[in-house]
Design a protein around this motif. Structure first.
Motif, PDB file in Angstrom:
ATOM      1  N   VAL A   4       1.598   2.780  -3.714  1.00 37.65           N
ATOM      2  CA  VAL A   4       0.656   3.292  -4.440  1.00 37.65           C
ATOM      3  C   VAL A   4       0.921   4.562  -5.386  1.00 37.65           C
TER       4      VAL A   4
ATOM      5  N   HIS B  53      -3.788  -2.419  -7.091  1.00 41.79           N
ATOM      6  CA  HIS B  53      -2.974  -1.430  -7.046  1.00 41.79           C
ATOM      7  C   HIS B  53      -2.417  -0.908  -8.666  1.00 41.79           C
TER       8      HIS B  53
ATOM      9  N   LEU C  14      -4.414  -7.989  -4.682  1.00 45.09           N
ATOM     10  CA  LEU C  14      -4.194  -6.336  -4.157  1.00 45.09           C
ATOM     11  C   LEU C  14      -3.201  -5.833  -5.069  1.00 45.09           C
TER      12      LEU C  14
ATOM     13  N   HIS D 103       0.798  -1.074  -0.072  1.00 44.54           N
ATOM     14  CA  HIS D 103      -0.124  -0.121   0.040  1.00 44.54           C
ATOM     15  C   HIS D 103       0.716   1.271  -0.048  1.00 44.54           C
TER      16      HIS D 103
END
Length: 310
Positions: free
Chosen positions: A100, A153, A149, A97
């Motif tokens: 990003v 992304h 995920l 994360h």
């Protein structure tokens, strides 16, 4: 005397204007070549299929301006040592994360984003007591982290008009596909966790299709390390096996070529989802026309009501 000086000055002025005009035309031509070059991003550029695609794009500088994304500095170093410019490589862990923003920066201005990232199973060193077979795990990221995920992304990092070309896998119509067993564990309470790589990939595919971005989803058969361009390719949907004598494999280099052609022929490959395999060498004619190849689908695309996702 003065008239002659004026004529001389006029001649010099005319020569200067001609030179300026030639310079302007040359610069314009250079700008036109730059505009014609497609800025593309390849993720998983340190892997086998992604690297094959990345190198193909690098070999076509008049047509493509590729940027390769790799997970580690070690992967970047290997590419640089092999002759790839360091400026053409960005290190970013797509599953994090925290990266990003870096992904958004990498995707900025690209006309196509080609996703070749995938969780990679490897033996854990343990053995299943019941079967005697080695237990596999995903030391560099689970399917949920990488194939769901991580791909989400990457898709989110793209602008609404970026053509996203996704390399996935065949086998998605079978909810019990054996590949889903890799990394799967049974917990003390009897529940099962981990694994399900095909299902997580399929979840990312559905997300891409629902994102509104133009897409091409390629489901290759079993990937093999063999020269590309030597086999007749077979295109289909929903894991059908027509047209082969049992071969469900395809060289990685041929998969890379199909993805490249999807960018080259965006109009024809836009919003298509299909399987691709290859006949054995010597059986059939090597594929060179990738628009005719796509026409073999006869308007069909993969049915996502089959199989299962997470």
């Amino acid at each position: 005397m003065f008239p002659h000086c004026c004529n001389y000055r006029n001649i010099l002025l005319a020569v200067a204007l001609v030179c300026l005009l030639q310079t302007t035309i040359t610069a314009a031509a250079g700008d036109e070549r730059t505009c014609a070059t497609k800025r593309v991003v390849v993720s998983g550029a340190g892997g086998q299929t992604g690297q094959a695609l990345f190198r193909k794009l690098l070999a076509l500088p008049e047509e493509f301006d590729p940027l390769g994304l790799v997970r580690t500095e070690e992967s970047k170093a290997v590419l640089v040592e092999s002759g790839v410019p360091a400026s053409a490589i960005v290190v970013v862990d797509v599953s994090s994360h925290q990266n990003v923003e870096a992904l958004q920066q990498a995707a900025k201005g690209c006309v196509a984003f080609l996703i070749c990232t995938s969780a990679k199973p490897s033996p854990s060193g343990e053995v299943n007591e019941d079967t005697g077979r080695p237990i596999f795990g995903f030391p560099n990221g689970s399917p949920e982290e990488v194939d769901w995920l991580g791909q989400k992304h990457q898709i989110d990092a793209c602008s609404p008009d970026t053509h996203v070309v996704l390399c996935s896998t065949m086998g998605g119509t079978d909810a019990n596909n054996g590949l889903n067993n890799f990394g799967r564990t049974t917990n003390e309470d009897g529940t099962v966790s981990g694994g399900n790589i095909v299902k997580w990939k399929r979840k990312a595919e559905v997300y891409l299709m629902n994102s509104g971005r133009p897409y091409t989803i390629v489901h290759p058969g079993g990937l093999v390390n063999a020269p590309g361009g030597e086999r007749e390719l077979l295109i289909g949907v929903d894991d059908e096996q027509d047209g082969t004598t049992g071969s469900l494999s395809i060289p990685r280099d041929d998969v890379a070529e199909v993805m490249l052609q999807a960018v080259r022929h965006i109009g024809e490959y836009r919003n298509r989802s299909f399987d691709v395999r290859a006949k054995p060498v010597g059986e059939g004619t090597p594929t060179i026309d990738f628009i005719t190849l796509l026409e073999g689908l006869k308007g069909r695309d993969c049915d996502y009501n089959l199989g299962g996702t997470m």
